[in-house]
Design a protein around this motif. Structure first.
Motif, PDB file in Angstrom:
ATOM      1  N   ARG A 107      55.592  11.599  12.593  1.00 21.17           N
ATOM      2  CA  ARG A 107      54.958  11.921  13.406  1.00 21.17           C
ATOM      3  C   ARG A 107      53.578  11.585  13.682  1.00 21.17           C
ATOM      4  O   ARG A 107      52.884  11.556  14.648  1.00 21.17           O
ATOM      5  N   GLU A 115      52.860   7.810  13.643  1.00 18.70           N
ATOM      6  CA  GLU A 115      53.708   7.293  14.973  1.00 18.70           C
ATOM      7  C   GLU A 115      54.400   5.965  14.491  1.00 18.70           C
ATOM      8  O   GLU A 115      54.617   5.174  15.181  1.00 18.70           O
ATOM      9  N   PHE A 147      57.666   5.594  14.259  1.00 17.96           N
ATOM     10  CA  PHE A 147      58.703   6.092  14.959  1.00 17.96           C
ATOM     11  C   PHE A 147      60.176   5.131  14.606  1.00 17.96           C
ATOM     12  O   PHE A 147      61.347   5.812  14.403  1.00 17.96           O
TER      13      PHE A 147
END
Length: 126
Positions: free
Chosen positions: A24, A27, A29
């Motif tokens: 998170r 980033e 992901f």
């Protein structure tokens, strides 16, 4: 053995939460499937094994329990490392790790199933 499984369960939970926070914050992901596998393979399988070994204590006291545990404790991190390398585009590094980790997990699960089926059947007859 039950204490050891509890410790492993807690460690995988910590790794999963830490990886989620890292993903998170950075980033990245595309690494989200790694923490899903850590959660399901590490946390979930260890929790299930711990519950079965707690209820059916004869199953938790066998040598097969230790063998199953060792296969999973080596295989799960290898599989998760492979996922991370693959998601970062390093497919050639992850391929061999994937095979070894996957085979170790498969054998660990097979040993767990054999152990649970043999010992649960013995307790059901008693």
């Amino acid at each position: 053995m039950r204490l050891r499984l509890t410790n492993e369960f807690v460690i995988y939970f910590l790794i999963r939460v830490s990886l989620v926070i890292f993903i998170r914050l950075t980033e990245l992901f595309r690494l989200s499937s790694a923490y899903t596998h850590i959660h399901l393979a590490g946390w979930g399988m260890i929790a299930l094994a711990g519950m079965i070994y707690h209820v059916f204590q004869t199953a938790g006291a066998t040598k097969l329990t230790q063998v199953h545990d060792q296969f999973l404790m080596i295989g799960i991190p290898l599989l998760c490392i492979d996922i991370i390398f693959s998601r970062l585009g390093q497919y050639e590094i992850g391929s061999l790790i994937n095979w070894v980790g996957g085979i170790l997990i498969l054998f660990g699960v097979i040993f767990f199933v054999i152990n649970a089926m043999n010992n649960v059947r013995v307790m059901a007859r008693s």
